[in-house]
Design an enzyme around this catalytic site. Sequence first.
Site, PDB file in Angstrom:
ATOM      1  N   TYR A  59      25.658 -15.376 -37.896  1.00 18.88           N
ATOM      2  CA  TYR A  59      24.496 -14.956 -37.112  1.00 18.88           C
ATOM      3  C   TYR A  59      24.654 -13.465 -36.860  1.00 18.88           C
ATOM      4  O   TYR A  59      25.777 -12.955 -36.797  1.00 18.88           O
ATOM      5  CB  TYR A  59      24.449 -15.672 -35.760  1.00 18.88           C
ATOM      6  CG  TYR A  59      23.912 -17.086 -35.775  1.00 18.88           C
ATOM      7  CD1 TYR A  59      22.679 -17.377 -36.327  1.00 18.88           C
ATOM      8  CD2 TYR A  59      24.628 -18.120 -35.176  1.00 18.88           C
ATOM      9  CE1 TYR A  59      22.170 -18.667 -36.302  1.00 18.88           C
ATOM     10  CE2 TYR A  59      24.132 -19.410 -35.140  1.00 18.88           C
ATOM     11  CZ  TYR A  59      22.898 -19.679 -35.709  1.00 18.88           C
ATOM     12  OH  TYR A  59      22.400 -20.943 -35.680  1.00 18.88           O
ATOM     13  N   THR A 105      22.115 -16.613 -41.424  1.00 17.43           N
ATOM     14  CA  THR A 105      20.979 -17.296 -40.787  1.00 17.43           C
ATOM     15  C   THR A 105      20.274 -16.290 -39.892  1.00 17.43           C
ATOM     16  O   THR A 105      20.888 -15.734 -38.980  1.00 17.43           O
ATOM     17  CB  THR A 105      21.469 -18.483 -39.948  1.00 17.43           C
ATOM     18  OG1 THR A 105      22.259 -19.329 -40.782  1.00 17.43           O
ATOM     19  CG2 THR A 105      20.306 -19.273 -39.375  1.00 17.43           C
TER      20      THR A 105
HETATM   21  C1  LIG Z   1      22.674 -29.267 -33.006  1.00 20.18           C
HETATM   22  C2  LIG Z   1      22.327 -28.292 -34.090  1.00 20.18           C
HETATM   23  C3  LIG Z   1      23.059 -27.103 -34.181  1.00 20.18           C
HETATM   24  C4  LIG Z   1      22.749 -26.180 -35.186  1.00 20.18           C
HETATM   25  N1  LIG Z   1      23.490 -25.044 -35.294  1.00 20.18           N
HETATM   26  C5  LIG Z   1      23.270 -24.186 -36.324  1.00 20.18           C
HETATM   27  C6  LIG Z   1      24.111 -23.067 -36.524  1.00 20.18           C
HETATM   28  O1  LIG Z   1      25.039 -22.818 -35.769  1.00 20.18           O
HETATM   29  N2  LIG Z   1      23.835 -22.261 -37.581  1.00 20.18           N
HETATM   30  C7  LIG Z   1      22.798 -22.485 -38.452  1.00 20.18           C
HETATM   31  O2  LIG Z   1      22.592 -21.734 -39.411  1.00 20.18           O
HETATM   32  N3  LIG Z   1      21.990 -23.552 -38.288  1.00 20.18           N
HETATM   33  C8  LIG Z   1      22.208 -24.409 -37.257  1.00 20.18           C
HETATM   34  N4  LIG Z   1      21.430 -25.519 -37.132  1.00 20.18           N
HETATM   35  C9  LIG Z   1      20.370 -25.783 -38.118  1.00 20.18           C
HETATM   36  C10 LIG Z   1      20.929 -26.579 -39.316  1.00 20.18           C
HETATM   37  O3  LIG Z   1      21.822 -25.838 -40.087  1.00 20.18           O
HETATM   38  C11 LIG Z   1      19.799 -27.054 -40.226  1.00 20.18           C
HETATM   39  O4  LIG Z   1      19.004 -25.952 -40.577  1.00 20.18           O
HETATM   40  C12 LIG Z   1      18.933 -28.144 -39.604  1.00 20.18           C
HETATM   41  O5  LIG Z   1      19.689 -28.995 -38.779  1.00 20.18           O
HETATM   42  C13 LIG Z   1      18.275 -28.958 -40.704  1.00 20.18           C
HETATM   43  O6  LIG Z   1      17.407 -29.913 -40.179  1.00 20.18           O
HETATM   44  P1  LIG Z   1      17.805 -31.459 -39.958  1.00 20.18           P
HETATM   45  O7  LIG Z   1      18.643 -31.492 -38.719  1.00 20.18           O
HETATM   46  O8  LIG Z   1      16.497 -32.119 -39.785  1.00 20.18           O
HETATM   47  O9  LIG Z   1      18.575 -31.905 -41.176  1.00 20.18           O
HETATM   48  C14 LIG Z   1      21.694 -26.446 -36.106  1.00 20.18           C
HETATM   49  C15 LIG Z   1      20.980 -27.644 -36.008  1.00 20.18           C
HETATM   50  C16 LIG Z   1      21.292 -28.567 -35.010  1.00 20.18           C
HETATM   51  C17 LIG Z   1      20.516 -29.843 -34.958  1.00 20.18           C
END
Ligand SMILES: Cc1cc2nc3c(=O)[nH]c(=O)nc-3n(C[C@H](O)[C@H](O)[C@H](O)COP(=O)(O)O)c2cc1C
Length: 399
Positions: free
Chosen positions: A136, A162
């Site tokens: 990030y 991201t």
């Molecule tokens: C609890 C949670 C924490 C997440 N933390 C991050 C993160 O730290 N970095 C990131 O790039 N995406 C993060 N994401 C997004 C995921 O990488 C991903 O884009 C997303 O969960 C995909 O959708 P789905 O949960 O429907 O499979 C997070 C998603 C969730 C649900």
Amino acid sequence: MALNPWAKNPWFETVTEAQRRAKKRLPKSVYSSLVAGTQAGVTLDDNVKAFSELTWAPHVVGAQAEREMATSVMGQDISFPVMISPTGVQAVDPDGEVAVARAAAARGTAMGLSSFASHPVEEVTAVNDKIFFQIYWLGSRDDILMRAERAKAAGAKGLIVTTDWVFNVGRDWGSPEIPEKVNLKALVRLGPEIAVKPRYALDWVKGGKVTIPDLTAPNLTPQGVPGPTFFGAYGEWMNTPPPTWEDLKWLREQWDGPFMVKGITRLDDAKRAVDIGATAISVSNHGGNNLDGTPATIRLLPDIAKAVGNDLEVLLDGGIRRGSDVAKALALGAKAVMIGRAYLWGLAANGQAGVENVLDLMRMGLDGVLMGLGQKSIHDLSPEDLLIPDGFTRAFGTD
Ligand SMILES: Cc1cc2nc3c(=O)[nH]c(=O)nc-3n(C[C@H](O)[C@H](O)[C@H](O)COP(=O)(O)O)c2cc1C
């Protein structure tokens, strides 16, 4: 004897069942942080629902006896086209990202490790040699480079940047309350929630010792230097000017290895990712946790894949709950997909074995689609395999 002989079977047969078990096992605040979506949850819902608008017409005779699923992502061979999307796992399971990385390795796939992960990158790369470190944009360029270099020294094979976060994450049904630190005050406040989830509480007791969930981000500092608290890190992130394409180009030039831009929803941005020399993009809206009202990623994929699919690897994440969702994304131009909540629910339901279980469901579901369509390989999937309703796709940023 239990009335239901299957009641204690740790295997679950759908991701929905994993979610049900996660809800049962986790304290309310922890569970709600996994299901959260921003504002009214329009994007969160559309990510999942849009897949069901796409339909198949399977053959009943002529299935291929053997079906191929192996592929590669950012230079890493993977046994099937599903990898772990980076998530700040925090308090789901004491082994957190290490358990997830082990499960991914056991199933021959790669993992994105969040920069907000709760375990040091060195522990994660030690159990899976296909780790991509996620960045990030927080702190100075020197800070960002230090983290990337630490990840590289630990053996990370690629970088995922991201950029899709707008900070305005108000949720109509309320945001989970994450404590600043798990201290006595927090334990008193969370005590009633945890007391009704004894199996979760027991997970944190090993060899007679209680482990306290670590709400710090150990990968934001040099190895061995304690990381900031999650809130400290979030504050710094909010105070860092968001990156420009020039910043991303600069980082790309510093990193001589595979480089993914995660969070692309527009054609013009996809082309800019090509221009800065990215190896891959993920068509992503952060699982509905960014700007609400963004269409489902599967609606955005076809035009983006058509525009840049020959120039870099196009992945998709968002809403994948079944192997057939994976097949639909591949048919519409994705090289592979990344899953988020699905594996977090598996982790909550049954630790490492639960994540393996989810990956197996994805593989089996994808295999079932290949069989039904009479296809021999994932590489043969195409839009012709699907009935795509009029008006299904969306495209932003056209020339
Ligand atoms: C609890 C949670 C924490 C997440 N933390 C991050 C993160 O730290 N970095 C990131 O790039 N995406 C993060 N994401 C997004 C995921 O990488 C991903 O884009 C997303 O969960 C995909 O959708 P789905 O949960 O429907 O499979 C997070 C998603 C969730 C649900």
